[in-house]
Design a protein around this motif. Structure first.
Motif, short mmCIF file in Angstrom:
data_model
loop_
_atom_site.label_atom_id
_atom_site.label_comp_id
_atom_site.label_asym_id
_atom_site.label_seq_id
_atom_site.Cartn_x
_atom_site.Cartn_y
_atom_site.Cartn_z
N THR A 106 0.84 -1.20 0.00
CA THR A 106 0.00 0.00 0.00
C THR A 106 0.87 1.25 0.00
O THR A 106 0.61 2.20 -0.74
CB THR A 106 -0.96 0.00 1.20
N GLU A 107 1.90 1.26 0.82
CA GLU A 107 2.83 2.40 0.84
C GLU A 107 3.55 2.52 -0.50
O GLU A 107 3.77 3.63 -0.99
CB GLU A 107 3.85 2.25 1.98
N MET A 110 1.19 4.25 -2.92
CA MET A 110 1.10 5.69 -2.67
C MET A 110 2.34 6.41 -3.19
O MET A 110 2.24 7.48 -3.80
CB MET A 110 0.87 5.97 -1.19
N ASP A 113 2.30 6.46 -7.08
CA ASP A 113 1.32 7.44 -7.55
C ASP A 113 1.90 8.85 -7.49
O ASP A 113 1.85 9.61 -8.46
CB ASP A 113 0.04 7.34 -6.72
N SER A 114 2.49 9.18 -6.36
CA SER A 114 3.06 10.50 -6.16
C SER A 114 4.23 10.77 -7.12
O SER A 114 4.29 11.83 -7.76
CB SER A 114 3.53 10.63 -4.71
N SER A 179 -6.98 6.42 4.31
CA SER A 179 -7.69 5.44 3.51
C SER A 179 -8.03 4.15 4.26
O SER A 179 -8.65 3.26 3.71
CB SER A 179 -6.94 5.13 2.20
#
Length: 181
Positions: A106-107, A110, A113-114, A179
């Motif tokens: 999950t990290e 993120m 995406d960034s 989230s």
């Protein structure tokens, strides 16, 4: 460490080469160049595997081994834009197809995406990222306690779903933008 440049071979050849590589995650990236990024536990690239002719054209002569995931994604986006593969309003799909519990998927999502969004902005391109992970990764990460239950208010996006004015630009009031619950 066993390292490889971008490799564009038949799957069984790649599997033989990667057999001795120390990787803990595989990220499938599809811009139009389509490739897999193999990461070690420190999020450094072990190899970038070209999966189509466009990927070979864009990345075939470049070595990503030993570079960080951030550096690799920034370079990938820059080259894709330079060669005309990445255009305005492009969809960039990033799927974690393999991941041990040495990394938090999950990290990782993120972060990807960034980095991709920011790298595209630097090229004056707006992109949309589509993040996913295989069901096997999701289950293993959940069993290890790395994936929490998605927030029921924002469905795990972290964005405010309630306010039509902000269009989701504010953080969810229930999970605070994390989230998860």
């Amino acid at each position: 460490m066993f390292t490889l440049p971008c490799i564009g071979m038949f799957y069984h050849d790649v599997a033989a080469l990667l057999k001795n590589a120390k990787y803990v995650a595989v990220i499938h990236v599809k811009i139009n160049p389509e490739f897999n990024i193999y990461l070690d536990k420190d999020e450094n690239v072990v190899a970038l595997e070209c999966l189509n002719a466009d990927a070979k054209d864009a990345y075939g002569k470049k070595s990503f081994a030993g570079k960080t995931l951030d550096e690799t994604l920034q370079t990938v986006v820059s080259i894709a834009a330079e060669k005309g593969y990445m255009k305005e309003d492009q969809m960039v799909a990033l799927t974690i197809t393999e991941c041990t519990t040495d990394l938090d998927a999950t990290e990782l999502q993120m972060k990807m995406d960034s980095v991709v969004t920011e790298a595209a902005k630097e090229q004056d391109i707006t992109v949309t990222t589509a993040m996913d992970m295989s069901e096997e990764v999701r289950m293993a990460q959940k069993e290890a306690g790395l994936i929490k239950q998605a927030c029921s208010n924002c469905n795990g996006t972290g964005d405010c779903p309630d306010c039509p004015v902000c269009g989701g630009s504010f953080k969810c009031v229930v999970c605070g933008g994390s989230s998860t619950l």
